[in-house]
Design an enzyme around this catalytic site. Structure first.
Site, PDB file in Angstrom:
ATOM      1  N   TYR A  95       2.887   9.928  -0.401  1.00 33.50           N
ATOM      2  CA  TYR A  95       3.937   9.377   0.463  1.00 33.50           C
ATOM      3  C   TYR A  95       5.320   9.681  -0.131  1.00 33.50           C
ATOM      4  O   TYR A  95       6.343   9.490   0.529  1.00 33.50           O
ATOM      5  CB  TYR A  95       3.791   7.858   0.656  1.00 33.50           C
ATOM      6  CG  TYR A  95       2.504   7.399   1.316  1.00 33.50           C
ATOM      7  CD1 TYR A  95       1.600   8.306   1.869  1.00 33.50           C
ATOM      8  CD2 TYR A  95       2.173   6.050   1.382  1.00 33.50           C
ATOM      9  CE1 TYR A  95       0.414   7.877   2.460  1.00 33.50           C
ATOM     10  CE2 TYR A  95       0.999   5.614   1.984  1.00 33.50           C
ATOM     11  CZ  TYR A  95       0.114   6.535   2.509  1.00 33.50           C
ATOM     12  OH  TYR A  95      -1.055   6.096   3.093  1.00 33.50           O
TER      13      TYR A  95
ATOM     14  N   LYS B 264      -2.810   5.862  -4.370  1.00 28.89           N
ATOM     15  CA  LYS B 264      -3.934   6.767  -4.067  1.00 28.89           C
ATOM     16  C   LYS B 264      -3.775   8.112  -4.770  1.00 28.89           C
ATOM     17  O   LYS B 264      -2.660   8.641  -4.876  1.00 28.89           O
ATOM     18  CB  LYS B 264      -4.027   7.002  -2.552  1.00 28.89           C
ATOM     19  CG  LYS B 264      -3.949   5.712  -1.752  1.00 28.89           C
ATOM     20  CD  LYS B 264      -4.133   5.919  -0.260  1.00 28.89           C
ATOM     21  CE  LYS B 264      -3.802   4.648   0.489  1.00 28.89           C
ATOM     22  NZ  LYS B 264      -2.382   4.542   0.884  1.00 28.89           N
TER      23      LYS B 264
ATOM     24  N   ASP C  98       0.850  -1.198   0.000  1.00 28.79           N
ATOM     25  CA  ASP C  98       0.000   0.000   0.000  1.00 28.79           C
ATOM     26  C   ASP C  98       0.885   1.246   0.000  1.00 28.79           C
ATOM     27  O   ASP C  98       1.652   1.483   0.933  1.00 28.79           O
ATOM     28  CB  ASP C  98      -0.875   0.001   1.263  1.00 28.79           C
ATOM     29  CG  ASP C  98      -1.829   1.176   1.302  1.00 28.79           C
ATOM     30  OD1 ASP C  98      -2.926   1.065   0.727  1.00 28.79           O
ATOM     31  OD2 ASP C  98      -1.470   2.233   1.884  1.00 28.79           O
TER      32      ASP C  98
ATOM     33  N   HIS D 172      -7.766   9.459  -2.047  1.00 28.79           N
ATOM     34  CA  HIS D 172      -7.093   9.402  -0.738  1.00 28.79           C
ATOM     35  C   HIS D 172      -7.971   9.935   0.406  1.00 28.79           C
ATOM     36  O   HIS D 172      -7.898   9.441   1.526  1.00 28.79           O
ATOM     37  CB  HIS D 172      -5.766  10.173  -0.796  1.00 28.79           C
ATOM     38  CG  HIS D 172      -4.763   9.724   0.207  1.00 28.79           C
ATOM     39  ND1 HIS D 172      -3.426   9.567  -0.060  1.00 28.79           N
ATOM     40  CD2 HIS D 172      -4.896   9.357   1.513  1.00 28.79           C
ATOM     41  CE1 HIS D 172      -2.786   9.145   1.025  1.00 28.79           C
ATOM     42  NE2 HIS D 172      -3.659   9.016   1.997  1.00 28.79           N
TER      43      HIS D 172
HETATM   44  N1  LIG Z   1      -5.455   6.236   3.606  1.00 30.14           N
HETATM   45  C1  LIG Z   1      -4.924   6.985   4.550  1.00 30.14           C
HETATM   46  O1  LIG Z   1      -5.291   8.145   4.734  1.00 30.14           O
HETATM   47  C2  LIG Z   1      -3.878   6.379   5.436  1.00 30.14           C
HETATM   48  C3  LIG Z   1      -3.472   7.053   6.600  1.00 30.14           C
HETATM   49  C4  LIG Z   1      -2.536   6.447   7.423  1.00 30.14           C
HETATM   50  C5  LIG Z   1      -2.004   5.202   7.069  1.00 30.14           C
HETATM   51  N2  LIG Z   1      -2.371   4.593   5.903  1.00 30.14           N
HETATM   52  C6  LIG Z   1      -1.787   3.291   5.475  1.00 30.14           C
HETATM   53  O2  LIG Z   1      -1.799   2.372   6.563  1.00 30.14           O
HETATM   54  C7  LIG Z   1      -0.467   1.974   6.857  1.00 30.14           C
HETATM   55  C8  LIG Z   1      -0.270   1.660   8.327  1.00 30.14           C
HETATM   56  O3  LIG Z   1      -0.595   2.732   9.154  1.00 30.14           O
HETATM   57  P1  LIG Z   1       0.496   3.622   9.909  1.00 30.14           P
HETATM   58  O4  LIG Z   1       1.776   3.634   9.139  1.00 30.14           O
HETATM   59  O5  LIG Z   1      -0.192   4.886  10.200  1.00 30.14           O
HETATM   60  O6  LIG Z   1       0.728   2.946  11.315  1.00 30.14           O
HETATM   61  P2  LIG Z   1       0.681   1.502  12.006  1.00 30.14           P
HETATM   62  O7  LIG Z   1       0.925   0.409  11.044  1.00 30.14           O
HETATM   63  O8  LIG Z   1      -0.526   1.493  12.858  1.00 30.14           O
HETATM   64  O9  LIG Z   1       1.930   1.640  12.973  1.00 30.14           O
HETATM   65  C9  LIG Z   1       3.234   1.853  12.477  1.00 30.14           C
HETATM   66  C10 LIG Z   1       4.146   2.196  13.660  1.00 30.14           C
HETATM   67  O10 LIG Z   1       4.231   1.092  14.560  1.00 30.14           O
HETATM   68  C11 LIG Z   1       5.588   0.624  14.626  1.00 30.14           C
HETATM   69  N3  LIG Z   1       5.511  -0.851  14.601  1.00 30.14           N
HETATM   70  C12 LIG Z   1       5.176  -1.635  13.544  1.00 30.14           C
HETATM   71  N4  LIG Z   1       5.159  -2.924  13.908  1.00 30.14           N
HETATM   72  C13 LIG Z   1       5.490  -2.971  15.212  1.00 30.14           C
HETATM   73  C14 LIG Z   1       5.639  -4.036  16.147  1.00 30.14           C
HETATM   74  N5  LIG Z   1       5.431  -5.285  15.786  1.00 30.14           N
HETATM   75  N6  LIG Z   1       5.987  -3.718  17.412  1.00 30.14           N
HETATM   76  C15 LIG Z   1       6.197  -2.433  17.797  1.00 30.14           C
HETATM   77  N7  LIG Z   1       6.062  -1.381  16.949  1.00 30.14           N
HETATM   78  C16 LIG Z   1       5.713  -1.649  15.667  1.00 30.14           C
HETATM   79  C17 LIG Z   1       6.297   1.200  13.420  1.00 30.14           C
HETATM   80  O11 LIG Z   1       7.642   1.486  13.696  1.00 30.14           O
HETATM   81  P3  LIG Z   1       8.851   0.859  12.814  1.00 30.14           P
HETATM   82  O12 LIG Z   1       8.621   1.237  11.385  1.00 30.14           O
HETATM   83  O13 LIG Z   1      10.048   1.517  13.440  1.00 30.14           O
HETATM   84  O14 LIG Z   1       8.800  -0.624  13.052  1.00 30.14           O
HETATM   85  C18 LIG Z   1       5.536   2.521  13.213  1.00 30.14           C
HETATM   86  O15 LIG Z   1       6.033   3.512  14.098  1.00 30.14           O
HETATM   87  C19 LIG Z   1       0.367   3.168   6.363  1.00 30.14           C
HETATM   88  O16 LIG Z   1       1.734   2.872   6.285  1.00 30.14           O
HETATM   89  C20 LIG Z   1      -0.331   3.458   5.060  1.00 30.14           C
HETATM   90  O17 LIG Z   1       0.044   2.525   4.068  1.00 30.14           O
HETATM   91  C21 LIG Z   1      -3.317   5.157   5.098  1.00 30.14           C
END
Ligand SMILES: NC(=O)c1ccc[n+]([C@@H]2O[C@H](COP(=O)([O-])OP(=O)(O)OC[C@H]3O[C@@H](n4cnc5c(N)ncnc54)[C@H](OP(=O)(O)O)[C@@H]3O)[C@@H](O)[C@H]2O)c1
Length: 276
Positions: free
Chosen positions: A51, A76, A46, A109
């Site tokens: 990004y 997106k 994704d 998005h």
């Molecule tokens: N459509 C939208 O508007 C939108 C908005 C936000 C996100 N997204 C999508 O959703 C994806 C995921 O959401 P997100 O990036 O916001 O956050 P998330 O996946 O909820 O959390 C990521 C955070 O958690 C840490 N982490 C990951 N696995 C871990 C584990 N097993 N133990 C401890 N910490 C861990 C990562 O750090 P490290 O990298 O240091 O491991 C990072 O700081 C995004 O990357 C994006 O593709 C879409």
């Protein structure tokens, strides 16, 4: 789990867990993260134009030499793009950056520009959507959807265009169920797959006492409890990590959480201090 799929209402199969790439900087970091994720076995990636990492994501996909038909790639349309013409040019720019000739999923998005959350853009969303429908009919995209749409946004888009999105990607994690339950219910009643972004609440939900105690109970990690929770709601999690060991941990989801414990997680309310 990484090879299991949900089926969209047009029959397209989408791998049940996707790899998120928000805040993964273009260049070596994004390149290596995607190489590692593909090596771990993620086949669903994704990304998004905003990004600013599509070039490195695309290069990693190319260098991994995985058959294109075995991968599922989402990008997106930037949230401020709300015209028919610009939707086409941004879409082709995304394809070029990713070095792909089609996308598996393309999303609007957000229903409003991130710089002006809540701005009324219903006509603009319908304009963008009409171009996306055209690209879908031309087989440049296998499925089309939206992100951050609430029930009103969805109803309006469907009323204006007659085409139901295949997917709605929304923020969903333990602590956010009360906020999202109406949108999730509407999507599921209308065969729109919900993708759960930020399934770990960007890391903030990992220390929640209930999550920690369930991790002990199920002999899993807090991250696994949080990601599995989104699957228990038939939503598709998109965890992000730049660390290979965590990518593996986040995909090790072959267990289930009891209905009673899902209900407990549903009751959690988000602590605004964590997001301050
Ligand atoms: N459509 C939208 O508007 C939108 C908005 C936000 C996100 N997204 C999508 O959703 C994806 C995921 O959401 P997100 O990036 O916001 O956050 P998330 O996946 O909820 O959390 C990521 C955070 O958690 C840490 N982490 C990951 N696995 C871990 C584990 N097993 N133990 C401890 N910490 C861990 C990562 O750090 P490290 O990298 O240091 O491991 C990072 O700081 C995004 O990357 C994006 O593709 C879409």
């Amino acid at each position: 789990m990484l090879k299991e799929t949900f089926e969209l209402y047009n029959g397209v199969k989408i791998p049940k867990v996707g790899f998120g790439t928000w805040q993964v900087p273009n260049g070596d970091i994004a390149y290596q993260a995607v190489i590692d994720a593909l090596d771990v076995g993620y086949i669903h990636i994704d990304t998004a134009y905003v990004y600013e990492n599509e070039i490195s994501v695309g290069q990693a996909i190319k260098d991994a030499h995985i058959k294109r038909s075995e991968l599922f790639v989402t990008s997106k349309l930037p949230s401020h793009i709300k015209t028919y013409e610009e939707t086409e040019s941004y879409f082709y720019e995304t394809l070029k950056r990713l070095q792909l000739d089609y996308l598996d999923l393309y999303l609007i998005h957000a229903p409003w520009p991130w710089s002006n959350i809540g701005q009324e853009c219903k006509e603009g969303n319908a304009e963008a959507w009409k171009k996306m429908i055209e690209l879908y009919e031309q087989r440049k995209i296998r499925a089309i959807g939206v992100s951050n749409f609430n029930v009103d946004d969805l109803k309006d888009l469907i009323a204006r265009t007659g085409v139901v999105p295949h997917v709605n990607q929304i923020a969903f994690f333990a602590g956010h169920f009360q906020k999202q339950k109406e949108t999730i219910a509407f999507c599921q009643e209308n065969h729109i797959l919900v993708e759960a972004y930020s399934p770990l609440a960007i890391g903030h939900a990992l220390n929640t006492p209930l999550v920690v105690s369930l991790a002990e109970k199920y002999q899993k990690t807090p991250a696994q409890i949080l990601i599995r929770y989104t699957l228990e709601h038939n939503t598709l999690p998109l965890p992000k990590s730049t660390k290979k060991a965590r990518m593996e941990e986040n995909a090790d989801l072959d267990f289930s959480i009891s209905k009673e414990d899902v209900l407990l997680l549903d009751q959690l309310s988000e602590d605004p201090r964590r997001f301050g």
